[in-house]
Design an enzyme around this catalytic site. Structure first.
Site, PDB file in Angstrom:
ATOM      1  N   TYR A 271       1.390   2.734   6.879  1.00 34.52           N
ATOM      2  CA  TYR A 271       1.673   1.406   6.329  1.00 34.52           C
ATOM      3  C   TYR A 271       2.676   1.568   5.191  1.00 34.52           C
ATOM      4  O   TYR A 271       2.535   2.477   4.366  1.00 34.52           O
ATOM      5  CB  TYR A 271       0.383   0.772   5.797  1.00 34.52           C
ATOM      6  CG  TYR A 271       0.553  -0.550   5.087  1.00 34.52           C
ATOM      7  CD1 TYR A 271       0.365  -0.656   3.711  1.00 34.52           C
ATOM      8  CD2 TYR A 271       0.929  -1.698   5.772  1.00 34.52           C
ATOM      9  CE1 TYR A 271       0.517  -1.864   3.054  1.00 34.52           C
ATOM     10  CE2 TYR A 271       1.077  -2.920   5.123  1.00 34.52           C
ATOM     11  CZ  TYR A 271       0.883  -2.985   3.755  1.00 34.52           C
ATOM     12  OH  TYR A 271       1.046  -4.188   3.109  1.00 34.52           O
TER      13      TYR A 271
ATOM     14  N   LYS B 116       2.530   2.080  -7.264  1.00 37.03           N
ATOM     15  CA  LYS B 116       1.179   2.379  -7.738  1.00 37.03           C
ATOM     16  C   LYS B 116       1.181   3.136  -9.072  1.00 37.03           C
ATOM     17  O   LYS B 116       1.430   2.549 -10.134  1.00 37.03           O
ATOM     18  CB  LYS B 116       0.409   3.121  -6.649  1.00 37.03           C
ATOM     19  CG  LYS B 116       0.219   2.236  -5.375  1.00 37.03           C
ATOM     20  CD  LYS B 116      -0.576   2.944  -4.309  1.00 37.03           C
ATOM     21  CE  LYS B 116      -0.519   2.192  -2.999  1.00 37.03           C
ATOM     22  NZ  LYS B 116      -1.489   1.084  -2.914  1.00 37.03           N
TER      23      LYS B 116
ATOM     24  N   ASP C 271       7.599   8.047   2.172  1.00 43.35           N
ATOM     25  CA  ASP C 271       6.957   6.933   1.469  1.00 43.35           C
ATOM     26  C   ASP C 271       5.823   7.523   0.622  1.00 43.35           C
ATOM     27  O   ASP C 271       4.731   7.784   1.131  1.00 43.35           O
ATOM     28  CB  ASP C 271       6.436   5.899   2.467  1.00 43.35           C
ATOM     29  CG  ASP C 271       5.740   4.753   1.743  1.00 43.35           C
ATOM     30  OD1 ASP C 271       5.339   3.772   2.420  1.00 43.35           O
ATOM     31  OD2 ASP C 271       5.602   4.818   0.504  1.00 43.35           O
TER      32      ASP C 271
HETATM   33  P1  KE4 Z   1       2.671  -2.652  -2.384  1.00 45.38           P
HETATM   34  O1  KE4 Z   1       3.716  -3.613  -1.911  1.00 45.38           O
HETATM   35  O2  KE4 Z   1       1.270  -3.078  -1.989  1.00 45.38           O
HETATM   36  O3  KE4 Z   1       2.796  -2.314  -3.866  1.00 45.38           O
HETATM   37  O4  KE4 Z   1       2.947  -1.233  -1.645  1.00 45.38           O
HETATM   38  C1  KE4 Z   1       3.005  -1.195  -0.242  1.00 45.38           C
HETATM   39  C2  KE4 Z   1       2.696   0.212   0.218  1.00 45.38           C
HETATM   40  C3  KE4 Z   1       3.742   1.020   0.620  1.00 45.38           C
HETATM   41  N1  KE4 Z   1       3.530   2.281   1.038  1.00 45.38           N
HETATM   42  C4  KE4 Z   1       2.273   2.804   1.061  1.00 45.38           C
HETATM   43  C5  KE4 Z   1       2.089   4.217   1.530  1.00 45.38           C
HETATM   44  C6  KE4 Z   1       1.168   2.020   0.654  1.00 45.38           C
HETATM   45  O5  KE4 Z   1      -0.082   2.559   0.684  1.00 45.38           O
HETATM   46  C7  KE4 Z   1       1.374   0.701   0.226  1.00 45.38           C
HETATM   47  C8  KE4 Z   1       0.233  -0.209  -0.195  1.00 45.38           C
HETATM   48  N2  KE4 Z   1      -1.076   0.306   0.012  1.00 45.38           N
HETATM   49  C9  KE4 Z   1      -2.111  -0.676   0.240  1.00 45.38           C
HETATM   50  C10 KE4 Z   1      -3.462   0.031   0.384  1.00 45.38           C
HETATM   51  N3  KE4 Z   1      -3.478   1.086   1.318  1.00 45.38           N
HETATM   52  C11 KE4 Z   1      -2.160  -1.696  -0.844  1.00 45.38           C
HETATM   53  C12 KE4 Z   1      -3.381  -2.575  -0.819  1.00 45.38           C
HETATM   54  C13 KE4 Z   1      -3.025  -3.998  -0.569  1.00 45.38           C
HETATM   55  O6  KE4 Z   1      -2.132  -4.250   0.264  1.00 45.38           O
HETATM   56  O7  KE4 Z   1      -3.669  -4.845  -1.213  1.00 45.38           O
END
Ligand code: KE4
Length: 430
Positions: free
Chosen positions: A144, A267, A239
């Site tokens: 993801y 994060k 990523d």
């Molecule tokens: P954000 O747009 O949520 O800051 O980041 C997206 C993203 C991109 N790449 C990786 C590897 C990620 O894990 C994420 C976001 N992770 C999720 C949880 N696995 C965020 C939780 C959510 O969407 O509320």
């Protein structure tokens, strides 16, 4: 345990927010029941609005590697806030945060700050397409990268297929430029490059996966990925939104010994406030406007409060080096969970990289999305609520990673193992 106030809060939220949450990951859809509304965090603990206390293994889905409300992080945010919240003009703090990221990650020579991991991956893809002049990108099923249209694409039935949209609103035209491959599948990778390699702008990958639960890369897979992208002129994008500063101060790439062309972050570099970033070789990054022609912009990019939190967090990680302790606690938790499952006769798989780990309710190893999809998610849901009732807050999905923080200690780990031992015994009694 009472959850009345959370129930009322959820009913109220659903009147004004779709599904009552601002991100579906929080909705408890995968575990049933209703989400708990949080009043505050403190170190390794979360407190919900009914006054229940939990040992926290979400850490805001990764950012809070130092634990909740770290005094020095809070102090730096408060100090920054006194000077104003946003200026729409450059500040030295943005340069400072960029310098910290570059000093930590040798493959990154220049970096652009944005406000989320999604913005980081979306921008990195656009940059890769602008830099190479190619349209096609590849991702892996079970990885993801945020809610970027071109990456919200499901894998087809075969290993490598032109993607099909898996969200309404993502057009077939968008999905057609995304190739979806199988993680850890070297033959599939080689076949995909043989057929599409010269059209590929980039391959984006979670170098250690967190988003199908924690899945480790096979060394030969990562080596093949670096070799093939270089051979065919496609950019390799790591990523590291989740793994950056999580699995090591230099991220997964420092553990794997692989230098990607671009890296995305999020994060932890915001310390719990909204910061994302993408970076890489200067010859690539200098294509980003205004140095180059690839457009990317953002009102709150490099926001003073967010950069203050990020700088404080990275300096504490650099100077305090909690990673050996996180490894020790993670290993003890892994050992304890294995023992608890064995004692209960419940078949599980455990995968861990430092302070991120997953307990899979699966008979066999989880190495890609196909094997992850065979997990007993109903059993995970029951385990989740058994642990909630014992004061332990796990990810509300089998396909998310648990995170330890530097605020977790022996007491929290032993309490978690004791809770899991009782919870798993209950599961096996069903
Ligand atoms: P954000 O747009 O949520 O800051 O980041 C997206 C993203 C991109 N790449 C990786 C590897 C990620 O894990 C994420 C976001 N992770 C999720 C949880 N696995 C965020 C939780 C959510 O969407 O509320």
């Amino acid at each position: 345990m009472a959850f009345e106030k959370s129930r009322a809060a959820f009913a109220r939220a659903k009147q004004v927010i779709p599904g009552g949450v601002n991100s579906p990951a929080r909705a408890f859809g995968a575990v049933g029941g209703e989400p708990l509304f949080i009043a505050r965090g403190e170190g390794a603990y979360l407190f919900d609005i009914d006054g229940n206390r939990y040992i926290d293994y979400i850490g805001s889905w990764g950012p809070l590697i130092l634990g909740h409300a770290h005094p020095q992080v809070i102090a730096r945010i408060t100090e920054a806030a006194r000077n104003g919240t946003s200026f729409g003009a450059p500040t030295e703090a943005e340069t400072r945060l960029a310098e910290l990221i570059i000093a930590a990650v040798p493959s990154v020579e220049k970096v652009r700050l944005v406000s989320s991991g999604t913005e980081a991956t979306m921008s990195a893809l656009r940059l890769a397409r602008g830099f190479t002049g190619r349209d096609l990108v590849a991702k892996f099923a079970g990885n993801y990268h945020g809610h970027v249209d071109s990456l919200l694409v499901a894998a087809g039935s075969s290993a490598a297929t032109l993607g099909a949209p898996n969200s309404p609103g993502v057009t077939p035209g968008t999905a057609r430029d995304t190739l979806v491959l199988r993680y850890n599948d070297v033959p599939g990778l080689e076949a995909a490059f043989a057929e599409h390699g010269r059209r590929l702008a980039a391959v984006i990958v979670e170098p250690v996966v967190g988003n199908m639960g924690c899945v480790l890369p096979k060394p030969e897979f990562m080596a093949a990925l670096r070799r093939l992208t270089a051979e065919y002129g496609a950019l390799l994008i790591f990523d590291e939104v989740m793994t950056g500063f999580r699995v090591a101060y230099g991220g997964a790439q420092s553990l794997l010994g692989i230098r990607p062309d671009l890296t995305t972050f999020g994060k932890i570099i915001g310390g719990g406030l909204p910061v994302g970033a993408y970076g890489g070789r200067a010859e690539i990054m200098d294509h980003v406007l205004p140095a180059g022609k690839v457009f990317q912009a953002g009102t709150l990019s490099g926001n003073p409060l967010a950069t203050a939190a990020g700088i404080a967090t990275l300096e504490l990680l650099r100077d305090g080096n909690p990673y050996p302790r996180l490894e020790q606690l993670g290993a003890r938790l892994e050992e304890g969970l294995r023992g608890a499952a064995k004692a209960a006769g419940v078949p599980v798989q455990l995968a861990r990289c430092g302070s991120m780990l997953t307990l899979f309710f699966a008979e066999g190893p989880v190495v890609d999305w196909d094997s992850a999809a065979r997990c007993d998610t109903r059993r995970y849901a029951r385990f989740f609520w058994e642990m909630i009732r014992r004061g332990v807050y796990l990810p509300c999905s089998q396909y998310e990673a648990m995170f330890l923080s530097a605020a977790h200690g022996d007491a929290e780990i032993e309490a978690t193992i004791a809770a899991a031992t009782a919870a798993l015994a209950n599961l096996s009694a069903e």
